[in-house]
Design a protein around this motif. Structure first.
Motif, PDB file in Angstrom:
ATOM      1  N   SER A 184      65.172  68.114  69.011  1.00 35.16           N
ATOM      2  CA  SER A 184      64.214  68.468  67.971  1.00 35.16           C
ATOM      3  C   SER A 184      63.151  67.377  67.846  1.00 35.16           C
ATOM      4  O   SER A 184      63.228  66.322  68.477  1.00 35.16           O
ATOM      5  CB  SER A 184      64.924  68.658  66.634  1.00 35.16           C
ATOM      6  OG  SER A 184      65.495  67.428  66.203  1.00 35.16           O
ATOM      7  N   ASN A 185      62.163  67.629  66.990  1.00 34.98           N
ATOM      8  CA  ASN A 185      61.055  66.690  66.822  1.00 34.98           C
ATOM      9  C   ASN A 185      61.505  65.337  66.289  1.00 34.98           C
ATOM     10  O   ASN A 185      60.884  64.307  66.590  1.00 34.98           O
ATOM     11  CB  ASN A 185      60.008  67.296  65.867  1.00 34.98           C
ATOM     12  CG  ASN A 185      59.213  68.402  66.525  1.00 34.98           C
ATOM     13  OD1 ASN A 185      58.856  68.317  67.694  1.00 34.98           O
ATOM     14  ND2 ASN A 185      58.942  69.467  65.781  1.00 34.98           N
ATOM     15  N   ASN A 186      62.581  65.290  65.501  1.00 33.79           N
ATOM     16  CA  ASN A 186      63.037  64.019  64.942  1.00 33.79           C
ATOM     17  C   ASN A 186      64.048  63.307  65.839  1.00 33.79           C
ATOM     18  O   ASN A 186      64.637  62.305  65.434  1.00 33.79           O
ATOM     19  CB  ASN A 186      63.626  64.229  63.546  1.00 33.79           C
ATOM     20  CG  ASN A 186      64.818  65.176  63.565  1.00 33.79           C
ATOM     21  OD1 ASN A 186      65.341  65.507  64.632  1.00 33.79           O
ATOM     22  ND2 ASN A 186      65.239  65.620  62.390  1.00 33.79           N
ATOM     23  N   GLY A 187      64.263  63.824  67.045  1.00 31.84           N
ATOM     24  CA  GLY A 187      65.152  63.154  67.997  1.00 31.84           C
ATOM     25  C   GLY A 187      66.584  63.626  67.971  1.00 31.84           C
ATOM     26  O   GLY A 187      67.376  63.231  68.828  1.00 31.84           O
ATOM     27  N   ASP A 188      66.945  64.458  66.994  1.00 32.69           N
ATOM     28  CA  ASP A 188      68.301  65.006  66.953  1.00 32.69           C
ATOM     29  C   ASP A 188      68.440  66.138  67.963  1.00 32.69           C
ATOM     30  O   ASP A 188      67.451  66.746  68.377  1.00 32.69           O
ATOM     31  CB  ASP A 188      68.618  65.546  65.547  1.00 32.69           C
ATOM     32  CG  ASP A 188      68.739  64.424  64.533  1.00 32.69           C
ATOM     33  OD1 ASP A 188      68.954  63.278  64.956  1.00 32.69           O
ATOM     34  OD2 ASP A 188      68.595  64.703  63.329  1.00 32.69           O
TER      35      ASP A 188
ATOM     36  N   PHE B  60      63.622  78.275  68.829  1.00 33.68           N
ATOM     37  CA  PHE B  60      63.499  76.805  68.877  1.00 33.68           C
ATOM     38  C   PHE B  60      62.426  76.371  67.881  1.00 33.68           C
ATOM     39  O   PHE B  60      61.306  76.027  68.266  1.00 33.68           O
ATOM     40  CB  PHE B  60      63.115  76.355  70.298  1.00 33.68           C
ATOM     41  CG  PHE B  60      64.010  76.887  71.383  1.00 33.68           C
ATOM     42  CD1 PHE B  60      65.191  76.241  71.704  1.00 33.68           C
ATOM     43  CD2 PHE B  60      63.674  78.048  72.082  1.00 33.68           C
ATOM     44  CE1 PHE B  60      66.014  76.722  72.710  1.00 33.68           C
ATOM     45  CE2 PHE B  60      64.497  78.543  73.084  1.00 33.68           C
ATOM     46  CZ  PHE B  60      65.667  77.886  73.399  1.00 33.68           C
ATOM     47  N   PRO B  61      62.731  76.391  66.576  1.00 34.02           N
ATOM     48  CA  PRO B  61      61.689  76.177  65.568  1.00 34.02           C
ATOM     49  C   PRO B  61      61.076  74.783  65.581  1.00 34.02           C
ATOM     50  O   PRO B  61      59.939  74.613  65.140  1.00 34.02           O
ATOM     51  CB  PRO B  61      62.428  76.441  64.254  1.00 34.02           C
ATOM     52  CG  PRO B  61      63.872  76.197  64.565  1.00 34.02           C
ATOM     53  CD  PRO B  61      64.060  76.627  65.986  1.00 34.02           C
ATOM     54  N   ASP B  62      61.806  73.789  66.061  1.00 30.01           N
ATOM     55  CA  ASP B  62      61.291  72.409  65.997  1.00 30.01           C
ATOM     56  C   ASP B  62      61.559  71.665  67.306  1.00 30.01           C
ATOM     57  O   ASP B  62      61.890  70.485  67.299  1.00 30.01           O
ATOM     58  CB  ASP B  62      61.922  71.659  64.826  1.00 30.01           C
ATOM     59  CG  ASP B  62      63.444  71.695  64.878  1.00 30.01           C
ATOM     60  OD1 ASP B  62      63.990  72.428  65.721  1.00 30.01           O
ATOM     61  OD2 ASP B  62      64.089  70.982  64.081  1.00 30.01           O
ATOM     62  N   ALA B  63      61.408  72.356  68.428  1.00 29.79           N
ATOM     63  CA  ALA B  63      61.675  71.732  69.724  1.00 29.79           C
ATOM     64  C   ALA B  63      60.650  70.640  70.024  1.00 29.79           C
ATOM     65  O   ALA B  63      59.448  70.827  69.829  1.00 29.79           O
ATOM     66  CB  ALA B  63      61.652  72.782  70.828  1.00 29.79           C
ATOM     67  N   LYS B  64      61.135  69.499  70.480  1.00 28.06           N
ATOM     68  CA  LYS B  64      60.245  68.380  70.812  1.00 28.06           C
ATOM     69  C   LYS B  64      59.431  68.668  72.062  1.00 28.06           C
ATOM     70  O   LYS B  64      58.232  68.419  72.112  1.00 28.06           O
ATOM     71  CB  LYS B  64      61.078  67.108  70.999  1.00 28.06           C
ATOM     72  CG  LYS B  64      60.249  65.865  71.277  1.00 28.06           C
ATOM     73  CD  LYS B  64      61.137  64.624  71.364  1.00 28.06           C
ATOM     74  CE  LYS B  64      60.308  63.375  71.600  1.00 28.06           C
ATOM     75  NZ  LYS B  64      61.168  62.163  71.655  1.00 28.06           N
ATOM     76  N   LYS B  65      60.096  69.200  73.091  1.00 27.70           N
ATOM     77  CA  LYS B  65      59.405  69.533  74.333  1.00 27.70           C
ATOM     78  C   LYS B  65      59.109  71.020  74.355  1.00 27.70           C
ATOM     79  O   LYS B  65      59.990  71.844  74.146  1.00 27.70           O
ATOM     80  CB  LYS B  65      60.262  69.142  75.535  1.00 27.70           C
ATOM     81  CG  LYS B  65      60.515  67.639  75.635  1.00 27.70           C
ATOM     82  CD  LYS B  65      61.382  67.306  76.851  1.00 27.70           C
ATOM     83  CE  LYS B  65      61.637  65.807  76.932  1.00 27.70           C
ATOM     84  NZ  LYS B  65      62.504  65.465  78.101  1.00 27.70           N
ATOM     85  N   LYS B  66      57.864  71.367  74.608  1.00 24.71           N
ATOM     86  CA  LYS B  66      57.432  72.753  74.595  1.00 24.71           C
ATOM     87  C   LYS B  66      57.268  73.278  76.019  1.00 24.71           C
ATOM     88  O   LYS B  66      56.880  72.547  76.928  1.00 24.71           O
ATOM     89  CB  LYS B  66      56.106  72.888  73.849  1.00 24.71           C
ATOM     90  CG  LYS B  66      56.148  72.428  72.397  1.00 24.71           C
ATOM     91  CD  LYS B  66      57.034  73.327  71.553  1.00 24.71           C
ATOM     92  CE  LYS B  66      56.976  72.934  70.081  1.00 24.71           C
ATOM     93  NZ  LYS B  66      57.835  73.799  69.248  1.00 24.71           N
TER      94      LYS B  66
ATOM     95  N   ASN C 227      62.157  79.645  76.960  1.00 21.38           N
ATOM     96  CA  ASN C 227      60.858  79.120  76.569  1.00 21.38           C
ATOM     97  C   ASN C 227      60.941  78.491  75.179  1.00 21.38           C
ATOM     98  O   ASN C 227      61.121  79.194  74.187  1.00 21.38           O
ATOM     99  CB  ASN C 227      59.827  80.258  76.586  1.00 21.38           C
ATOM    100  CG  ASN C 227      58.433  79.785  76.232  1.00 21.38           C
ATOM    101  OD1 ASN C 227      58.153  78.591  76.269  1.00 21.38           O
ATOM    102  ND2 ASN C 227      57.562  80.721  75.904  1.00 21.38           N
ATOM    103  N   THR C 228      60.831  77.175  75.106  1.00 20.21           N
ATOM    104  CA  THR C 228      60.937  76.491  73.814  1.00 20.21           C
ATOM    105  C   THR C 228      59.691  76.677  72.948  1.00 20.21           C
ATOM    106  O   THR C 228      59.660  76.210  71.803  1.00 20.21           O
ATOM    107  CB  THR C 228      61.199  74.987  74.015  1.00 20.21           C
ATOM    108  OG1 THR C 228      60.152  74.421  74.805  1.00 20.21           O
ATOM    109  CG2 THR C 228      62.531  74.755  74.721  1.00 20.21           C
ATOM    110  N   ASN C 229      58.675  77.362  73.467  1.00 22.75           N
ATOM    111  CA  ASN C 229      57.540  77.743  72.627  1.00 22.75           C
ATOM    112  C   ASN C 229      57.905  78.873  71.674  1.00 22.75           C
ATOM    113  O   ASN C 229      57.143  79.175  70.755  1.00 22.75           O
ATOM    114  CB  ASN C 229      56.352  78.177  73.494  1.00 22.75           C
ATOM    115  CG  ASN C 229      55.659  76.999  74.164  1.00 22.75           C
ATOM    116  OD1 ASN C 229      55.489  75.941  73.560  1.00 22.75           O
ATOM    117  ND2 ASN C 229      55.269  77.168  75.415  1.00 22.75           N
ATOM    118  N   ASP C 230      59.045  79.503  71.901  1.00 26.71           N
ATOM    119  CA  ASP C 230      59.531  80.555  71.008  1.00 26.71           C
ATOM    120  C   ASP C 230      60.066  79.892  69.739  1.00 26.71           C
ATOM    121  O   ASP C 230      61.209  79.439  69.681  1.00 26.71           O
ATOM    122  CB  ASP C 230      60.629  81.360  71.709  1.00 26.71           C
ATOM    123  CG  ASP C 230      61.103  82.546  70.891  1.00 26.71           C
ATOM    124  OD1 ASP C 230      60.716  82.644  69.707  1.00 26.71           O
ATOM    125  OD2 ASP C 230      61.863  83.378  71.427  1.00 26.71           O
ATOM    126  N   THR C 231      59.245  79.842  68.713  1.00 27.83           N
ATOM    127  CA  THR C 231      59.609  79.117  67.491  1.00 27.83           C
ATOM    128  C   THR C 231      60.703  79.824  66.692  1.00 27.83           C
ATOM    129  O   THR C 231      61.327  79.213  65.827  1.00 27.83           O
ATOM    130  CB  THR C 231      58.376  78.927  66.595  1.00 27.83           C
ATOM    131  OG1 THR C 231      57.779  80.211  66.328  1.00 27.83           O
ATOM    132  CG2 THR C 231      57.348  78.038  67.276  1.00 27.83           C
TER     133      THR C 231
END
Length: 274
Positions: free
Chosen positions: A35-39, A105-111, A98-102
């Motif tokens: 995720s965006n916060n590293g978790d 993957f609502p908060d994926a770090k890599k898109k 596809n991690t662009n699928d929010t």
């Protein structure tokens, strides 16, 4: 509770409009992502109601058959099947999510698209024989678990007719422990009322459940730990025992100041909350 999932049916035709490959199955994917916060978080990718199979081909003696399906927001799955003398066998499975699928993957770090390639563990099947596997089985690779059930497939179909001769997977043999069909939608509510013992004796478990180690984090600190083996006894027309498999079970939930919730989602779509 049981999640809804959609079946995939692919009927590939040759130049004469005769069936050359038929497949019908159900699958879902358990994925761990950053995720965006590293978790690292766990999510479930299910098939949508609209599935296409562009790029699928029949195959022949020199060219592999190819089954490709596309679903959701940029997700796809494919397998190539080769013919060898009197048998056919799946070779490699390719999953692209596809991690662009929010939504998934609502908060994926890599898109963007991520591709996972894994060898198909299914055994060779005799030609003019349909491969059937009703019970679920899973394949793990690169932070993903691919779960399949209710599988019916025949490659290199002869004379355009799917065979009535079946080759069953090992999970469907009579000695296998029963697994809950993922399409059943039963919900059991816990009660604090003491009930009188039923006159019937519960069936003995086929085997003890494996011990799983589950944990939750709040920031960088672990806030919930559980080491437990779980077996469910479901009362239907006939009692059904279900062992929760730690290898295909994902832990999720949250920790608060006064409460904590642990949710376990196993490969058979059983959701248990503590």
């Amino acid at each position: 509770g049981f999640f809804q999932s959609y079946a995939v049916e692919v009927d590939i035709k040759d130049a004469s409009n005769a069936t050359c490959l038929y497949a019908n199955w159900m699958m879902r994917f358990l994925i761990t992502y950053e995720s965006n916060n590293g978790d690292y978080k766990n999510t479930t990718l299910n098939l949508s109601s609209n599935v296409t199979h562009n790029g699928s081909i029949c195959g022949n003696d020199t060219q592999a058959a190819f089954v490709a399906v596309q679903f959701g927001d940029g997700h796809s799955w494919s397998i190539n099947v080769t013919k060898n003398n009197e048998t056919y066998q799946g070779e490699f499975i390719t999953l692209t999510y596809n991690t662009n699928d929010t939504t998934v993957f609502p908060d994926a770090k890599k898109k963007g698209p991520v591709t996972v390639l894994v060898k198909d563990p299914s055994p060779p099947v005799q030609l003019n024989t349909v491969y059937v596997c009703h019970n679920s089985y899973s394949i793990e690779a690169d932070n993903t678990t691919q779960i399949f059930w209710n599988v019916t497939v025949q490659a290199f179909v002869q004379n355009g007719t799917v065979s009535k001769k079946e080759s069953r997977c090992s999970a469907d043999t009579p000695t296998s422990a029963p697994s809950v069909p993922p399409t059943i939608a039963n919900v059991t509510t816990a009660s604090t009322t003491t009930l009188s013992p039923t006159p019937t004796t519960a069936p003995k478990p086929v085997e003890n459940p494996d011990i799983g180690n589950y944990s939750l984090k709040s920031g960088n600190k672990t806030c919930f730990l559980a080491t437990v083996g779980l077996q469910l006894n479901v009362s239907q027309d006939k009692p059904l025992l279900i062992n929760i498999n730690p290898k295909t079970t994902i832990a999720d939930g949250a920790c608060g100041n006064t409460t904590a919730t642990l949710k376990l989602n196993d490969g058979n779509s059983t959701l248990i909350g503590f």
